[in-house]
Design a protein around this motif. Structure first.
Motif, short mmCIF file in Angstrom:
data_model
loop_
_atom_site.label_atom_id
_atom_site.label_comp_id
_atom_site.label_asym_id
_atom_site.label_seq_id
_atom_site.Cartn_x
_atom_site.Cartn_y
_atom_site.Cartn_z
N PRO A 170 0.80 -1.23 0.00
CA PRO A 170 0.00 0.00 0.00
C PRO A 170 0.83 1.27 0.00
O PRO A 170 0.43 2.27 -0.61
N LEU A 171 1.98 1.25 0.68
CA LEU A 171 2.84 2.44 0.67
C LEU A 171 3.38 2.71 -0.73
O LEU A 171 3.38 3.86 -1.19
N PHE B 204 2.12 -0.85 -9.10
CA PHE B 204 1.91 -1.30 -7.72
C PHE B 204 0.43 -1.42 -7.39
O PHE B 204 0.03 -2.32 -6.63
N LEU B 205 -0.39 -0.52 -7.93
CA LEU B 205 -1.83 -0.60 -7.69
C LEU B 205 -2.42 -1.87 -8.30
O LEU B 205 -3.24 -2.55 -7.68
N LEU C 272 -1.41 -4.78 -6.17
CA LEU C 272 -2.09 -4.78 -4.88
C LEU C 272 -3.55 -5.22 -5.01
O LEU C 272 -4.08 -5.92 -4.14
N LEU C 273 -4.20 -4.81 -6.09
CA LEU C 273 -5.59 -5.20 -6.29
C LEU C 273 -5.73 -6.71 -6.46
O LEU C 273 -6.73 -7.31 -6.04
N VAL C 274 -4.72 -7.34 -7.07
CA VAL C 274 -4.77 -8.80 -7.25
C VAL C 274 -4.47 -9.51 -5.93
O VAL C 274 -5.18 -10.45 -5.54
N LEU D 246 -4.95 3.15 2.22
CA LEU D 246 -3.60 3.70 2.08
C LEU D 246 -3.22 3.86 0.62
O LEU D 246 -2.55 4.83 0.24
N ALA D 247 -3.62 2.91 -0.23
CA ALA D 247 -3.24 2.97 -1.64
C ALA D 247 -3.87 4.16 -2.35
O ALA D 247 -3.24 4.79 -3.21
N PHE D 248 -5.11 4.47 -2.02
CA PHE D 248 -5.82 5.56 -2.67
C PHE D 248 -5.84 6.83 -1.80
O PHE D 248 -6.70 7.69 -2.00
#
Length: 259
Positions: A100-101, A134-135, A138-140, A156-158
Motif C-alpha cells: 500500500p505504501l 503497484f496498484l 495490490l488489487l490482485v 492507504l493505496a488511494f
C-alpha cells in the motif's frame, strides 16, 4: 479519362451546392472538413486547472488504463496457474505493509513529514510513475486478504486521491470575500511535488488572518500557490507568506502580484 483529384473534389462540391440552393438548405458535402485541434491548457497559470500527469492520480491522463492493464495481466497469470502462485510467508507479510505504501507513492510517509515540517521528500516524483504497476499488483493480492486488511490497504493505496478530493472540496468552499479583497498573489514553490504537499501548503497559508483563500497546484517542476488577500493586508504580508512557508519546510518565491 484521367481527372485530377482537386478537379474532382471541386466538381463534387459545386454540384452539392447547386443542388441544395434550389431547396434553400445548407449544402451536404461528401466529406466533412477537419477542424484544427486545440490543445488543452496545462495547469500553469490556472489554479483550478485540470489534473496533469505530474499528479499521478487515478484520473490523470493514461493512469487508469495502465492500472487496469497491470491488474488484468496479473489476474490472468494468477488464474492461469490455478491459484498456485504463493509467496513465502515473510514476503507476503512485507508486501502487506510495503504494497500500500508503494501503491500510494508513500503518501502516508509524506503526511508524517508534513507534520514535522520537513518539506517534500519527492516520493511522488520517484514512485509516482510506478503507481499503476503497484496498484494493479495490490488489487490482485488483496483478493485473498481479510476484509479488514483489504480495506486498510486500499485506503492507504488511494490516499492521494482522497487528499486531492478533500483539497478540491475546500477550494470550492473557500470562494468568499471577493468584495473585500485587496488583490491576488502568486508564489512559486519549487519543493512541492505531491497532493500531500499541496494540502500542507494550502493549510499553512490559510492560517494567516490576511489570507481569504488559497489555491495550489503542481507544475512540471515544483508547484505554485495563488493567494487572495483581504483588504486589511499590507505589503509586509508578502514577506510573511514566504516566511511561513519556509517554516513549514517549503522554499517559496514571490512572483506575481495582482491588484
Amino acid at each position: 479519362m484521367n481527372v485530377a483529384p482537386h478537379m474532382l473534389c471541386r466538381s463534387l462540391t459545386t454540384g452539392a451546392v447547386c443542388a441544395t440552393r434550389s431547396r434553400g438548405t445548407s449544402p451536404v458535402l461528401p466529406f466533412r472538413p477537419r477542424r484544427p485541434r486545440i490543445k488543452a491548457a496545462r495547469n500553469g497559470g490556472d489554479a483550478g486547472g485540470q489534473v496533469t500527469s505530474e499528479y499521478h492520480l487515478l484520473w490523470s491522463p493514461g493512469f487508469a488504463w495502465r492500472t487496469f492493464g497491470t491488474f488484468a495481466f496479473f489476474l490472468t497469470l494468477h488464474l492461469a496457474h490455478g491459484h498456485a502462485i504463493r509467496w513465502p510467508r515473510y514476503a507476503s507479510s512485507c508486501w502487506d505493509v510495503l504494497g500500500p505504501l508503494m501503491a500510494s507513492a508513500c503518501c502516508a510517509l509524506q503526511l508524517v513529514m508534513n507534520l514535522l515540517n520537513a518539506g517534500c521528500a519527492k516520493f511522488n516524483t520517484i514512485l509516482g510513475p510506478w503507481r499503476p504497476f503497484f496498484l494493479g499488483c495490490l488489487l490482485v493480492t488483496s483478493l485473498h486478504s481479510s476484509p479488514l486488511l483489504r480495506c486498510s490497504q486500499l485506503f492507504l493505496a488511494f490516499l492521494p486521491e482522497l487528499l486531492h478530493l478533500r483539497s478540491q472540496r475546500l477550494r470550492r468552499k473557500g470562494r468568499h470575500g471577493r468584495s473585500s479583497q485587496r488583490g491576488m498573489l502568486e508564489l512559486r514553490v519549487p519543493g512541492m511535488g505531491c497532493v500531500a504537499c499541496i494540502d500542507k501548503v494550502t493549510t499553512t497559508l490559510q492560517t494567516l488572518p490576511e489570507v481569504l483563500h488559497c489555491d495550489a497546484w503542481l507544475e512540471e517542476e515544483g508547484g505554485r500557490a495563488r493567494v487572495r488577500l483581504s483588504a486589511g493586508a499590507s505589503t509586509a504580508t508578502n514577506e510573511r507568506l514566504v516566511r511561513v512557508l519556509q517554516s513549514a519546510g517549503f522554499q517559496a518565491e514571490l512572483e506575481v502580484t495582482r491588484g
